[in-house]
Design a protein around this motif. Structure first.
Motif, PDB file in Angstrom:
ATOM      1  N   LEU A   1     -10.547  31.579 -18.940  1.00 29.71           N
ATOM      2  CA  LEU A   1     -11.102  31.526 -17.584  1.00 29.71           C
ATOM      3  C   LEU A   1     -10.011  31.463 -16.512  1.00 29.71           C
ATOM      4  O   LEU A   1     -10.251  31.801 -15.359  1.00 29.71           O
ATOM      5  N   ASN A   2      -8.816  31.025 -16.893  1.00 28.83           N
ATOM      6  CA  ASN A   2      -7.709  30.927 -15.941  1.00 28.83           C
ATOM      7  C   ASN A   2      -6.746  32.110 -16.012  1.00 28.83           C
ATOM      8  O   ASN A   2      -5.822  32.196 -15.210  1.00 28.83           O
ATOM      9  N   GLU A   3      -6.946  33.018 -16.968  1.00 29.92           N
ATOM     10  CA  GLU A   3      -6.032  34.154 -17.108  1.00 29.92           C
ATOM     11  C   GLU A   3      -6.082  35.036 -15.867  1.00 29.92           C
ATOM     12  O   GLU A   3      -7.155  35.376 -15.371  1.00 29.92           O
ATOM     13  N   GLY A   4      -4.916  35.361 -15.348  1.00 32.13           N
ATOM     14  CA  GLY A   4      -4.817  36.219 -14.177  1.00 32.13           C
ATOM     15  C   GLY A   4      -5.067  35.515 -12.858  1.00 32.13           C
ATOM     16  O   GLY A   4      -5.054  36.149 -11.809  1.00 32.13           O
ATOM     17  N   GLU A   5      -5.322  34.225 -12.885  1.00 32.63           N
ATOM     18  CA  GLU A   5      -5.578  33.465 -11.654  1.00 32.63           C
ATOM     19  C   GLU A   5      -4.265  33.046 -11.002  1.00 32.63           C
ATOM     20  O   GLU A   5      -3.279  32.754 -11.689  1.00 32.63           O
ATOM     21  N   GLU A   6      -4.262  33.009  -9.687  1.00 32.76           N
ATOM     22  CA  GLU A   6      -3.124  32.450  -8.947  1.00 32.76           C
ATOM     23  C   GLU A   6      -3.084  30.952  -9.223  1.00 32.76           C
ATOM     24  O   GLU A   6      -4.114  30.335  -9.517  1.00 32.76           O
ATOM     25  N   GLU A   7      -1.915  30.353  -9.102  1.00 32.05           N
ATOM     26  CA  GLU A   7      -1.760  28.942  -9.433  1.00 32.05           C
ATOM     27  C   GLU A   7      -2.753  28.050  -8.691  1.00 32.05           C
ATOM     28  O   GLU A   7      -3.322  27.129  -9.271  1.00 32.05           O
ATOM     29  N   GLU A   8      -3.011  28.347  -7.422  1.00 38.63           N
ATOM     30  CA  GLU A   8      -3.924  27.499  -6.645  1.00 38.63           C
ATOM     31  C   GLU A   8      -5.391  27.689  -7.060  1.00 38.63           C
ATOM     32  O   GLU A   8      -6.249  26.869  -6.718  1.00 38.63           O
ATOM     33  N   ASP A   9      -5.689  28.744  -7.820  1.00 36.91           N
ATOM     34  CA  ASP A   9      -7.065  29.001  -8.244  1.00 36.91           C
ATOM     35  C   ASP A   9      -7.339  28.575  -9.690  1.00 36.91           C
ATOM     36  O   ASP A   9      -8.451  28.757 -10.191  1.00 36.91           O
ATOM     37  N   ILE A  10      -6.340  28.027 -10.351  1.00 37.96           N
ATOM     38  CA  ILE A  10      -6.519  27.610 -11.747  1.00 37.96           C
ATOM     39  C   ILE A  10      -7.461  26.413 -11.811  1.00 37.96           C
ATOM     40  O   ILE A  10      -7.341  25.461 -11.048  1.00 37.96           O
ATOM     41  N   ASP A  11      -8.421  26.495 -12.726  1.00 42.06           N
ATOM     42  CA  ASP A  11      -9.382  25.411 -12.938  1.00 42.06           C
ATOM     43  C   ASP A  11      -8.756  24.402 -13.902  1.00 42.06           C
ATOM     44  O   ASP A  11      -8.614  24.696 -15.096  1.00 42.06           O
TER      45      ASP A  11
END
Length: 192
Positions: free
Chosen positions: A65-75
């Motif tokens: 679910l966190n793959e490809g997310e920017e650091e501030e958008d990581i759950d």
């Protein structure tokens, strides 16, 4: 080993599962096979009924679910969230119910908003048969709640409004008949 995923309409998806005994089967092998099956279908959770087994075990891995997310958008609730839950029991749920569009590997191509409490406390056994009690929140709690429902014979579609369920009847019937395009192996109730 990759199992075929049981499709909507199979009675095993509607049964309350039975508890596992400590040495009744090779739980490590079963968990490994369930993870392999889940990954092959690009899922983040898989419960035993979805592979045709009427026992209380599910696996989760929220990492994708966190793959490809920017650091501030990581759950943060799903960072390193890879676990096996054996004989789980949700002790309590609390917090505001929040919507999220859920789907299910057993019901391909259908999604819908499901409201679930934001936090839970669960007791379960791990692969070494240690009893663990933990609290989860956010997306991790939601994944657990969804998979736990499978052990209780519930599907995410049960939470959808009546009108939405009525509108989905034909699609659900088509899935049960095997009239659905999926990229992973499935077992359909009408093709036994």
């Amino acid at each position: 080993m990759i199992y075929p995923i049981v499709a909507y309409g199979d009675p095993v998806l509607r049964k309350v599962t039975r508890p596992l005994e400590k040495d009744e089967m090779d739980l490590k092998k079963l968990a490994d096979d369930m993870f392999e099956t889940m990954y092959s279908a690009s899922g983040v959770g898989l419960a035993a009924p979805q592979v045709g087994l009427n026992v209380r075990i599910f696996v989760v891995d929220g990492t994708p679910l966190n793959e490809g997310e920017e650091e501030e958008d990581i759950d943060p609730t799903v960072v390193d969230f890879k676990k096996v839950f054996i004989n789980p029991q949700i002790l309590h749920e609390e917090g505001d119910e929040w919507p999220f569009e859920e789907g299910c590997l057993s019901i391909p191509g259908i999604r819908g908003d499901v409201y679930r409490p934001e936090r839970l406390r669960i007791r379960y056994r791990d692969l070494d048969w240690n009893e663990i009690e933990e609290a989860y929140e956010g997306m991790a709690a939601r994944i657990i709640q969804h998979e736990y429902d499978h052990l209780q014979g519930k599907l995410f579609t049960d939470y959808l409004p009546t009108l939405k369920r009525q509108l989905l009847k034909k699609k659900l019937s088509d899935i049960a008949k095997g009239q659905v395009d999926v990229s992973y192996r499935m077992r359909f109730p009408s093709r036994r």
